[in-house]
Design an enzyme around this catalytic site. Structure first.
Site, mmCIF file in Angstrom:
data_model
loop_
_atom_site.group_PDB
_atom_site.id
_atom_site.type_symbol
_atom_site.label_atom_id
_atom_site.label_comp_id
_atom_site.label_asym_id
_atom_site.label_seq_id
_atom_site.Cartn_x
_atom_site.Cartn_y
_atom_site.Cartn_z
ATOM 1 N N HIS A 113 16.702 -6.108 56.563
ATOM 2 C CA HIS A 113 16.021 -6.432 55.302
ATOM 3 C C HIS A 113 15.596 -7.904 55.189
ATOM 4 O O HIS A 113 14.418 -8.211 55.140
ATOM 5 C CB HIS A 113 16.940 -6.117 54.116
ATOM 6 C CG HIS A 113 17.475 -4.732 54.076
ATOM 7 N ND1 HIS A 113 16.713 -3.623 53.802
ATOM 8 C CD2 HIS A 113 18.733 -4.269 54.275
ATOM 9 C CE1 HIS A 113 17.467 -2.538 53.819
ATOM 10 N NE2 HIS A 113 18.703 -2.902 54.108
HETATM 11 O O1 RIB Z 1 19.497 -3.797 49.700
HETATM 12 C C1 RIB Z 1 19.497 -4.717 50.767
HETATM 13 C C2 RIB Z 1 19.803 -6.087 50.266
HETATM 14 O O2 RIB Z 1 21.099 -6.108 49.652
HETATM 15 C C3 RIB Z 1 19.884 -7.136 51.393
HETATM 16 O O3 RIB Z 1 19.503 -8.387 50.893
HETATM 17 C C4 RIB Z 1 21.346 -7.145 51.740
HETATM 18 O O4 RIB Z 1 21.770 -8.383 52.308
HETATM 19 C C5 RIB Z 1 21.970 -6.973 50.379
HETATM 20 O O5 RIB Z 1 22.005 -8.264 49.751
#
Ligand code: RIB
Ligand code: CA
Length: 312
Positions: free
Chosen positions: A242
């Site tokens: 992500h």
């Molecule tokens: O949903 C994914 C996000 O939530 C990413 O930023 C992960 O690190 C958590 O913070």
């Protein structure tokens, strides 16, 4: 290319950690003014320590790390040890940081830095719950008119949520802060699950990280631990990476494509709290407030990531 001054707001988290390393490995494009830690994946004390571990791993102790908000603006904290492990960056065996956090609160650092810099120069990169940013905007509303951009990882629309059926983790943890940010008028680019779920960590990527030396090996270890949860949950061949999408966008924006849309955050319903409602087809007269990314060149993304991590 002119160097872009950025502040990284983060809740490491293995994917945050790799995003920080990518930014610190890219000094030609990015001038990391500071890292601001926020409670999210794990409590604030750990997200602060993990941020320091990354500046030391990248041999960039010159970049200050500030501790920020230890809980959401109005609600109890939700954490995600079930994904990231007890330390938040399980999978890498790193020494306790020798560097201490910078003095002062992260929110004050954000406000002071933006308000004293050239208008339109600074980009805020938000990789976790938006508590620090929401608090900063509430403290100094003029902040948003002085930003170049806010680029944030969060939200989901076509993919559905990853923490509830309706909500992605970063937005769900602090929907009130997210609502402040989205309504702030700042230029916003969003990396939602709709695009990050196309950036899947594959076995060949992990093998290539492992061949890059100590930093690459730490990345391989962190991502090997981190991806297991999503691989099991979604039955896919790799876990989504992500947060590095935010940094990769700043370095090579052409890797991503999306659409200018209206987005609103659900802050009341218990069923859909934290849902990001995207008017993708322009069916309302709500204002266009963000670019919602939906496509990524995944091969180009991982090539960039591997090339840059290989520099450290
Ligand atoms: O949903 C994914 C996000 O939530 C990413 O930023 C992960 O690190 C958590 O913070
Ligand atoms: Ca994160």
């Amino acid at each position: 290319m002119q160097r872009r001054p950025i502040i990284i707001d983060t809740d490491p988290g293995q994917d945050d950690a790799v995003a920080i390393l990518l930014a610190l490995a890219s000094p030609e494009e990015l001038d990391v003014l500071g890292i601001t830690a926020v409670a999210g994946n794990v409590p604030l004390e750990l997200t602060t320590v993990n941020s320091l571990k990354m500046t030391e791993l990248a041999r960039r102790r010159d970049v200050p790390v500030y501790a920020g908000c230890d809980r959401p603006m109005q609600r109890p904290l939700i954490t995600a040890e079930y994904v990231h492990g007890e330390t938040g960056i399980d999978g890498a065996d790193l020494p306790e940081p020798a560097t201490a956090p910078a003095k002062g609160h992260a929110v004050e650092f954000i406000v002071d830095t933006v308000m004293s810099s050239e208008p339109g120069s600074i980009t805020l990169c938000a990789l976790g719950p938006l508590t620090n940013l929401g608090t900063a905007i509430a403290m100094q509303p003029q902040l948003t008119g002085r930003l170049a951009e806010i680029v944030l990882m969060g939200g989901a629309f076509f993919e559905g949520g990853n923490t509830t059926p309706a909500a992605e983790f970063n937005i769900l943890v602090d929907p009130d802060a997210a609502d402040i940010v989205f309504r702030s008028g700042a230029p916003i680019t969003v990396m939602p699950l709709d695009v990050t779920h196309q950036a899947l960590i594959l076995r060949r990527h992990l093998d290539r990280f492992g061949a890059l030396g100590p930093v690459g090996e730490a990345v391989r270890g962190m991502l090997t631990f981190y991806e297991r949860y999503d691989v099991e949950k979604y039955g896919i061949e790799g876990g989504p990476l992500h947060d590095p999408c935010v940094i990769a966008y700043l370095i090579r924006p052409e890797l991503f494509s999306g659409r200018a849309v209206n987005v609103e955050v659900e802050v009341n319903s218990t069923l859909t709290l934290g849902m990001t409602v995207v008017d993708w087809w322009g069916m309302t007269d709500r204002p266009i407030i963000a670019t919602w990314m939906r496509e990524v060149d995944a091969a180009g993304f991982f090539d960039l990531l591997l090339e840059r991590i290989g520099r450290l």
